[in-house]
Structures are given as C-alpha cells and as structure tokens.
Design a protein around this motif. Sequence first.
Motif, mmCIF file in Angstrom:
data_model
loop_
_atom_site.group_PDB
_atom_site.id
_atom_site.type_symbol
_atom_site.label_atom_id
_atom_site.label_comp_id
_atom_site.label_asym_id
_atom_site.label_seq_id
_atom_site.Cartn_x
_atom_site.Cartn_y
_atom_site.Cartn_z
ATOM 1 N N THR A 164 4.662 10.669 1.022
ATOM 2 C CA THR A 164 3.214 10.424 1.170
ATOM 3 C C THR A 164 2.980 9.125 1.926
ATOM 4 N N PHE A 165 3.802 8.115 1.659
ATOM 5 C CA PHE A 165 3.717 6.817 2.334
ATOM 6 C C PHE A 165 2.332 6.205 2.161
ATOM 7 N N GLY A 166 1.865 6.171 0.928
ATOM 8 C CA GLY A 166 0.564 5.592 0.625
ATOM 9 C C GLY A 166 0.486 5.225 -0.844
ATOM 10 N N PRO A 167 -0.665 4.704 -1.298
ATOM 11 C CA PRO A 167 -0.791 4.163 -2.661
ATOM 12 C C PRO A 167 -1.056 5.240 -3.708
ATOM 13 N N VAL A 168 -0.095 6.118 -3.894
ATOM 14 C CA VAL A 168 -0.301 7.300 -4.730
ATOM 15 C C VAL A 168 0.880 7.482 -5.684
ATOM 16 N N ALA A 169 0.573 7.674 -6.986
ATOM 17 C CA ALA A 169 1.627 7.841 -7.986
ATOM 18 C C ALA A 169 1.403 9.123 -8.781
ATOM 19 N N PRO A 170 2.153 10.194 -8.452
ATOM 20 C CA PRO A 170 2.119 11.375 -9.311
ATOM 21 C C PRO A 170 3.095 11.197 -10.475
ATOM 22 N N ILE A 171 2.646 11.516 -11.688
ATOM 23 C CA ILE A 171 3.521 11.343 -12.859
ATOM 24 C C ILE A 171 3.760 12.711 -13.498
ATOM 25 N N ALA A 172 5.031 13.044 -13.722
ATOM 26 C CA ALA A 172 5.396 14.324 -14.340
ATOM 27 C C ALA A 172 6.310 14.070 -15.534
ATOM 28 N N PHE A 182 -8.740 1.981 4.206
ATOM 29 C CA PHE A 182 -8.406 1.739 2.801
ATOM 30 C C PHE A 182 -8.356 3.024 1.984
ATOM 31 N N TYR A 183 -7.492 2.984 0.971
ATOM 32 C CA TYR A 183 -7.456 4.055 -0.032
ATOM 33 C C TYR A 183 -7.142 3.385 -1.374
ATOM 34 N N LEU A 184 -7.827 3.823 -2.408
ATOM 35 C CA LEU A 184 -7.648 3.184 -3.714
ATOM 36 C C LEU A 184 -6.293 3.540 -4.336
ATOM 37 N N PRO A 185 -5.722 2.627 -5.135
ATOM 38 C CA PRO A 185 -4.533 2.999 -5.912
ATOM 39 C C PRO A 185 -4.858 4.253 -6.725
ATOM 40 N N THR A 186 -3.974 5.247 -6.609
ATOM 41 C CA THR A 186 -4.287 6.568 -7.167
ATOM 42 C C THR A 186 -3.171 7.037 -8.093
ATOM 43 N N THR A 202 0.833 -1.209 0.000
ATOM 44 C CA THR A 202 0.000 0.000 0.000
ATOM 45 C C THR A 202 0.873 1.266 0.000
ATOM 46 N N GLY A 203 2.018 1.142 -0.662
ATOM 47 C CA GLY A 203 2.919 2.297 -0.778
ATOM 48 C C GLY A 203 3.649 2.639 0.496
ATOM 49 N N GLN A 204 3.591 1.761 1.482
ATOM 50 C CA GLN A 204 4.181 2.074 2.794
ATOM 51 C C GLN A 204 5.554 1.425 2.952
ATOM 52 N N ILE A 205 6.413 1.640 1.984
ATOM 53 C CA ILE A 205 7.792 1.150 2.059
ATOM 54 C C ILE A 205 8.692 2.363 1.902
ATOM 55 N N PRO A 239 -4.863 -2.628 3.414
ATOM 56 C CA PRO A 239 -5.195 -1.310 3.961
ATOM 57 C C PRO A 239 -3.951 -0.517 4.323
ATOM 58 N N MET A 240 -4.151 0.726 4.701
ATOM 59 C CA MET A 240 -3.118 1.508 5.368
ATOM 60 C C MET A 240 -3.020 0.991 6.804
ATOM 61 N N ILE A 241 -1.875 1.251 7.446
ATOM 62 C CA ILE A 241 -1.710 0.724 8.806
ATOM 63 C C ILE A 241 -2.440 1.574 9.841
ATOM 64 N N SER A 242 -2.569 2.882 9.587
ATOM 65 C CA SER A 242 -3.124 3.740 10.656
ATOM 66 C C SER A 242 -4.028 4.812 10.074
ATOM 67 N N ALA A 243 -4.931 5.302 10.926
ATOM 68 C CA ALA A 243 -5.824 6.388 10.515
ATOM 69 C C ALA A 243 -5.011 7.638 10.189
ATOM 70 N N ALA A 244 -3.911 7.843 10.924
ATOM 71 C CA ALA A 244 -3.078 9.031 10.663
ATOM 72 C C ALA A 244 -2.431 8.930 9.278
ATOM 73 N N GLY A 245 -1.978 7.725 8.935
ATOM 74 C CA GLY A 245 -1.379 7.527 7.615
ATOM 75 C C GLY A 245 -2.401 7.758 6.512
ATOM 76 N N LEU A 246 -3.600 7.254 6.721
ATOM 77 C CA LEU A 246 -4.680 7.438 5.735
ATOM 78 C C LEU A 246 -4.996 8.923 5.575
ATOM 79 N N GLU A 247 -5.010 9.634 6.663
ATOM 80 C CA GLU A 247 -5.314 11.070 6.617
ATOM 81 C C GLU A 247 -4.227 11.828 5.839
ATOM 82 N N THR A 248 -2.964 11.431 6.009
ATOM 83 C CA THR A 248 -1.886 12.082 5.246
ATOM 84 C C THR A 248 -2.093 11.878 3.749
ATOM 85 N N VAL A 249 -2.461 10.658 3.362
ATOM 86 C CA VAL A 249 -2.703 10.384 1.944
ATOM 87 C C VAL A 249 -3.838 11.273 1.431
ATOM 88 N N ARG A 250 -4.919 11.333 2.176
ATOM 89 C CA ARG A 250 -6.067 12.166 1.755
ATOM 90 C C ARG A 250 -5.627 13.624 1.581
#
Length: 485
Positions: free
Chosen positions: A385-393, A365-369, A277-280, A324-335
Amino acid sequence: MTETLLINGQWRASSSGETFTVTNPATGAAIADVSSATIADTQAALLAAENAFPIWSEMPGRERARLMHRAMNVFRAKLDEASRLLTQEHGKPLNDSIKECRYSADVIDFYADESRRIEGTHFSGDMGPTHSFILKQPIGVVAAITPWNFPVDLLAWKLGPGLAAGCTFVVKPPSEAPLAATIFARAFHEAGLPPGVVNIITGDGPLIGGEMVTNPISRKIAFTGSTRTGIWIAEQAAKQLKAVTLELGGSAPFIVCRDADLDIAVPEALRRTFSHTGQICISVNRIFVQRERFNEFAERFADAASKLHVTADGIAEPDADMGPMISAAGLETVRQHVDDARERGAKILVGGASPTEPQYANGLFYLPTVLVDMQRDMRMMQEETFGPVAPIAAFDSLEEGIAMANDTPYGLAAYVYTQDLDTAFYAARKLRAGGIGINVNDITDIRGPFGGMKMSGIGRELGQPGLDAYMETKHVRYRYRTPNE
Ligand code: NAD
C-alpha cells in the motif's frame, strides 16, 4: 539552481537546457528548478566515471578513506541545510530528516574505514607446487539509482561501500526529491575526490536511468525502488551480465503473539506503520495478532493512531508523527486500497479519509488509518500500500500466523513480538523475509546485511555483504619451482 548536473567535476545545466520543478508535497509550492539531463549528458557522466576508475581504484585504501571522511565533514557542515530541504521536498518532519542525514554520514564513515581493511585470502594448492591468492577488486563503474523515500540514506548505502571498494559512480537521485541527495553527493566533489569519481545527474527516470542501465560502461546497477522497475532493470542487466543489487518493494508483517508485551508492541507497531507516512520499504503493511490479545491490541493501537499528529509544516513541527504522501499517485493507491477493503467488508476503526482542516487543503494528505475484519484477498493484504494504513487480522496458532505473514509475493522485513525464546527462534527461521525484527521494529544496522527475498529483490546492502557486492573475486594461481627443478 539549474546547474545541477555534476559531470567530470564540472557543474552543468542540461545540454537541452530543460529543467523540471521540485514541489513541496505538503503545500504544492515550488521549491526549485533542477536540470533535466539528456542521454548525451548521461553518456558524458558514464565516460567520466570510466576515465576516473583507474585513478580511484588504484588509490591506496587509506587515501580513499581520508577523502571519504573529509566529504562527510563537508556534509555535516551542511546538515541543517540538507535536512530542511529534505523536509521541504519530501514532507517528512524535520527530526526524521536530520536523523536520515546523520545516519547517511555514519554509513560513509563506516565504509571509509572498511576501505583500509579490504583483504583476500591465500592457500597452498593441493595438486602440486602452487600457491593461490584470492584478490578482491572493484567491479568498475556503478550506476546508482535511488527512490524518494530515503533519498540521502539510500544513496549512502551505495556510495559508501562502492567508493570504499574503489568503484566510480554515476548517481541519479529521484526526481521527486533530488535536492538533499545532491547536497550529499556534491560533498564528495567538494572534499576533493578526483573529477569523475562521483557524477550526479537528475531527470527522467526511464530516459536517463534507462541509459545508465543499458550503456555498456556501467558494470553494476545498484537500484532501490519499485519491484516493477527492478524487474525491468534485471532484464536489461541480464543482456550484458551486469552485477545488480536490487532493493525493491515490501509488505512487512508485524506478528503479535499472545505473550507479547503490548506496552512495547503497540508503540513500536505504530511508529513502523505511520512514520514517513507509511512510505518505507520496511513499513508495517499487515498486523497479525494472536486471537486472545486481538481486541486489546486493536483498541490500544487504534486509540494511539487517532492521536498521531499529521503536520503540514514539518519544519515548524519537527517532532510531528507524519507528513503528507509524496505524490498524487501514491495517495490514489492508498484511497483505492482502503475503498477496496471497505467494500469487501473491512471495518475502519480510525481514519479512512484525508483530513479536512484548512492547513491540509493544498497537500497530499491521508489520515492514519486502522482497519479490522480483513480478508486475505483484499488488495492491502496482497499488495504494497505504501501509505499510512494498518490492517489488523487475528490468528490462532503460531503456524497460522506465520503462514498468513508469508502469504505475500514480498519478503523484505518481518517483525515478531513475543517473550518466548522458542517462539522467537521458530518464527525467525520460518518467516520468508531478508530481515527479521524480534521485539524491535527496525531491521537496519550498518553492520548487518539488508535486503529482500522473493519479489523484494536480489542481493544485500550494508554490512560486509554490502561491500562484497562492489567487488570481483579474482583467483591468482602461482606455480613455484622446487630446488630440484
Ligand atoms: P520507482 O521504481 O518508480 O523509482 C525509483 C528510481 O528509479 C527513481 O530514481 C526513478 O526515477 C528511477 N527509474 C524509474 N524508471 C526507471 C527505469 N526504467 N530505468 C532506470 N531507472 C528508473 O520507485 P519509487 O516509487 O520512487 O519508490 C518506491 C518503491 O521503492 C517502493 O516500492 C518501495 O518499497 C521501494 N523501496 C525499497 C527499499 C528497499 O530497500 N528494499 C527502500 C526504499 C524504497
């Protein structure tokens, strides 16, 4: 299960009797109660490690190796139990947990053998009749503090070289996911290592971790975790000039050059962005594609991301792509990072929200983004971000792509996909990161040093440097008499 503290070979509850509950982040269900150690428990563990140090450090390397191998035989017999617990406490699909546990045992086996090969050098002095010996000796008691994302593996990276060198340990697994790590650490006790060589305490990070760091008994702090905590540890360690190895945050760039093979680059970027979930710490945080291939890459990547399977039950679906994400705080950072990018003009190609199906209702949970139209000052382009998020530039010249990749306070991992050797070597030299993957999305190999530059840390784990990090270097200079003296 409240007697979770291992101190001087004895299983104990906390001296305060307090416990905390470990929950499954996919369901919110309680899994186990574990002991919340006190400062007094921590001091007892440190004292036990100090008392065990002469015994363990003076044991022949061959014997240390035998016990370490035996510990991994004990652990492998429990690998199924440990992997399932790891999936429950962390949420990662079972196959990822099994892989982590197996690899952890490999790391210990690797360093167990190394304990038989610790050697110094010697030389003749060049200022008279002297001879010098360089001895490698263990540093002493190690405080090992680990995070929740690879709770077993990152403990192995510390216990393996440290025990091989002859150090003794107090280990503190993470409060979010202490169960599998405790099974791993207790294998050393069950294999017959002398009492006090490996002590395990669980509980509040700042409280007991703080004592482990500041107590004069520990002579080395081996820490993996956030940059914020790492800086605090470095400040405390400096006051007593303790050795530190700090493996901290990252913001890995993934560079796709115009000549890259997208049949390889797309799935490899996908895996390194979304697994766990991007948490590596070496997860891909930012993708940079040379302009000629930008649309093709973004379309293929977004299409593949939309097909990833997010599991709410990593045991029933062991080969799912992520949990899932491991914590509510981590999920909030992704949001917050996704909202920030959206408000500043980023376009979301895939995801951008939590899944709405009923099986995800109680989990984090957060969807692959996937996002495009990125700006440099968006939070996800600057922070981890430490979550399932990929910005492409997009970038034009290679120099520009490398400058964009280096435009971060972090420097842990960077990936480059190209079929041109000159491009590969140029990028490898210019990227400011401790690990560079060229056409490969994992910089981890037991034999190679792993660690960060800039705000990603100090020191290296794994490989020979990972062993050296647990040893002092002592110079013994001997004057001999010549026959005429
Ligand atoms: P964290 O810093 O909050 O916690 C890590 C560990 O430190 C936990 O065991 C915690 O209880 C303990 N701790 C917390 N405060 C402490 C204190 N004051 N003194 C001593 N110990 C304390 O980090 P986290 O959120 O658990 O982990 C995620 C972070 O770890 C991410 O930033 C990630 O990039 C990083 N990480 C780095 C690597 C690497 O090898 N570089 C690997 C995995 C994770």
